[in-house]
Design a protein around this motif. Structure first.
Motif, short mmCIF file in Angstrom:
data_model
loop_
_atom_site.label_atom_id
_atom_site.label_comp_id
_atom_site.label_asym_id
_atom_site.label_seq_id
_atom_site.Cartn_x
_atom_site.Cartn_y
_atom_site.Cartn_z
N LEU A 177 20.99 -12.45 -69.19
CA LEU A 177 19.96 -13.19 -68.47
C LEU A 177 18.71 -12.34 -68.26
O LEU A 177 17.59 -12.84 -68.32
N ARG A 178 18.89 -11.06 -68.02
CA ARG A 178 17.74 -10.17 -67.84
C ARG A 178 16.92 -10.09 -69.12
O ARG A 178 15.69 -10.05 -69.09
N ILE A 179 17.61 -10.07 -70.26
CA ILE A 179 16.90 -10.02 -71.55
C ILE A 179 16.17 -11.33 -71.80
O ILE A 179 14.99 -11.34 -72.20
N LEU A 180 16.85 -12.45 -71.59
CA LEU A 180 16.23 -13.76 -71.81
C LEU A 180 15.03 -13.98 -70.89
O LEU A 180 14.11 -14.73 -71.24
N SER A 181 15.05 -13.34 -69.72
CA SER A 181 13.95 -13.51 -68.77
C SER A 181 12.62 -13.00 -69.32
O SER A 181 11.55 -13.45 -68.89
N TRP A 182 12.67 -12.09 -70.28
CA TRP A 182 11.45 -11.51 -70.85
C TRP A 182 11.01 -12.21 -72.12
O TRP A 182 10.01 -11.81 -72.73
N ILE A 183 11.72 -13.25 -72.54
CA ILE A 183 11.32 -14.03 -73.72
C ILE A 183 10.55 -15.25 -73.22
O ILE A 183 11.15 -16.13 -72.58
N PRO A 184 9.24 -15.33 -73.45
CA PRO A 184 8.38 -16.34 -72.80
C PRO A 184 8.87 -17.78 -72.83
O PRO A 184 8.80 -18.45 -71.79
N PRO A 185 9.40 -18.32 -73.96
CA PRO A 185 9.84 -19.72 -73.91
C PRO A 185 10.98 -19.97 -72.94
O PRO A 185 11.18 -21.10 -72.50
N PHE A 186 11.74 -18.93 -72.61
CA PHE A 186 12.88 -19.08 -71.70
C PHE A 186 12.59 -18.58 -70.29
O PHE A 186 13.35 -18.86 -69.37
N THR A 187 11.52 -17.82 -70.13
CA THR A 187 11.23 -17.16 -68.84
C THR A 187 11.22 -18.10 -67.65
O THR A 187 11.88 -17.82 -66.63
N PRO A 188 10.50 -19.23 -67.68
CA PRO A 188 10.43 -20.08 -66.47
C PRO A 188 11.80 -20.56 -66.01
O PRO A 188 12.08 -20.55 -64.80
N PHE A 189 12.65 -20.97 -66.93
CA PHE A 189 13.93 -21.56 -66.56
C PHE A 189 14.92 -20.48 -66.11
O PHE A 189 15.60 -20.65 -65.08
N ILE A 190 15.01 -19.38 -66.85
CA ILE A 190 15.97 -18.33 -66.52
C ILE A 190 15.60 -17.64 -65.21
O ILE A 190 16.46 -17.39 -64.35
N MET A 191 14.31 -17.35 -65.01
CA MET A 191 13.89 -16.69 -63.78
C MET A 191 14.08 -17.60 -62.57
O MET A 191 14.41 -17.13 -61.47
N ALA A 192 13.88 -18.90 -62.74
CA ALA A 192 14.13 -19.84 -61.64
C ALA A 192 15.61 -19.86 -61.29
O ALA A 192 15.99 -19.84 -60.11
N ALA A 193 16.47 -19.87 -62.31
CA ALA A 193 17.91 -19.90 -62.06
C ALA A 193 18.40 -18.59 -61.44
O ALA A 193 19.39 -18.58 -60.71
N ARG A 194 17.70 -17.48 -61.69
CA ARG A 194 18.11 -16.18 -61.17
C ARG A 194 17.58 -15.92 -59.75
O ARG A 194 17.78 -14.83 -59.21
N ALA A 195 16.92 -16.89 -59.16
CA ALA A 195 16.31 -16.68 -57.85
C ALA A 195 17.33 -16.25 -56.81
O ALA A 195 17.03 -15.44 -55.93
N TRP A 202 9.16 -5.88 -59.51
CA TRP A 202 8.55 -5.49 -60.78
C TRP A 202 8.98 -6.42 -61.92
O TRP A 202 8.21 -6.66 -62.86
N GLU A 203 10.20 -6.95 -61.83
CA GLU A 203 10.67 -7.87 -62.85
C GLU A 203 9.96 -9.22 -62.72
O GLU A 203 9.59 -9.84 -63.73
N ILE A 204 9.75 -9.66 -61.49
CA ILE A 204 9.01 -10.90 -61.27
C ILE A 204 7.57 -10.76 -61.76
O ILE A 204 7.05 -11.63 -62.47
N ALA A 205 6.92 -9.65 -61.39
CA ALA A 205 5.53 -9.43 -61.81
C ALA A 205 5.43 -9.29 -63.31
O ALA A 205 4.50 -9.83 -63.95
N THR A 209 3.55 -11.93 -65.80
CA THR A 209 2.41 -11.48 -66.61
C THR A 209 2.60 -11.85 -68.07
O THR A 209 1.67 -12.33 -68.73
N VAL A 210 3.80 -11.61 -68.60
CA VAL A 210 4.09 -11.97 -69.99
C VAL A 210 3.96 -13.48 -70.18
O VAL A 210 3.39 -13.95 -71.18
#
Length: 248
Positions: A177-195, A202-205, A209-210
């Motif tokens: 999940l941490r890796i997928l969080s940095w791939i832009p097409p997946f970032t919004p969904f994975i980061m929301a689920a990881r809340a 620093w990971e959120i920022a 940014t990416v």
């Protein structure tokens, strides 16, 4: 199976209220996915209808590409948010009447812990990214059948986060999940689920940014493709889209 943790509110067994942030995060990810899919689908059908009836050419004669595409994206976003607000209001009233304690816990998670602002950040980025792409694809199509030819890769991208968001409930800090969080097409969904796992700042920022850079690039490329596709009368071909992105 009974789960124990020193971080639980009781200091021993994990309760439903302790699991609530992870459940809310997963629900936010799925809600974002449905909003993007619904809003982008409405936008795509709208552009295809105007392209087939030549209304889009008339609009381009009186307004710029950026104004038309931006207005469409903003308009569909407002419609989608209005529907969300109505359903959220009805759901909130039902929750207050049936389970007021759970409603209080949800308010604490969403507002007290800042999940609402966190969700809004990735909602805006995710929606703009996919809405611009769908609008550009719609400008090259005159029928929904033609659009299905180009939607395959996009729908594949939207399917990937759904397969992995469930993992965030059990282990929001999983390496995958941490890796997928940095791939832009997946970032919004994975980061929301990881809340629920409260990712470090620093990971959120960094992911935000990416995502912002990717959104800017997608909007720029989609604007060029939207104008070329709206004025094109040739049969849909991948080569035509590539030439449009290159400004030819």
């Amino acid at each position: 199976v009974r789960t124990f943790s020193p971080e639980a509110a009781s200091g021993s067994e994990v309760s439903d209220s302790d699991r609530l942030p992870s459940i809310v995060g997963f629900a936010m990810g799925m809600l974002l996915w449905s909003v993007v899919l619904t809003g982008a689908g409405i936008l795509l059908n709208s552009v295809i209808e105007e392209k087939s009836s030549r209304i889009l050419e008339v609009l381009l004669a009186s307004a710029g590409t950026t104004e038309i595409m931006g207005g469409k994206i903003a308009g569909v976003a407002m419609v989608t948010l209005t529907v969300m607000a109505v359903w959220a209001g009805l759901g909130g009233l039902a929750l207050l009447g049936g389970a007021p304690e759970l409603a209080g816990d949800l308010v604490e998670v969403l507002i007290g812990r800042g999940y609402l602002a966190y969700f809004a950040l990735y909602l805006v980025g995710g929606y703009l990214m996919y809405a611009a792409a769908f609008a550009a694809l719609g400008a090259f199509c005159e029928t929904t059948r033609e659009a299905q030819t180009l939607l395959g890769p996009v729908m594949l991208l939207l399917t990937v986060p759904v397969l992995f968001m469930g993992l965030a409930i059990r282990n929001p800090d999983a390496e995958l999940l941490r890796i997928l969080s940095w791939i832009p097409p997946f970032t919004p969904f994975i980061m929301a689920a990881r809340a629920g796992g409260e990712p470090p700042w620093w990971e959120i920022a960094g992911t935000a940014t990416v995502m912002a850079g990717t959104v800017a690039a997608v909007l720029w490329l989609s604007g060029r493709a939207f104008r070329a596709g709206a004025l094109s009368t040739v049969k849909l071909e991948p080569k035509a889209i590539l030439l449009a992105l290159r400004g030819r």
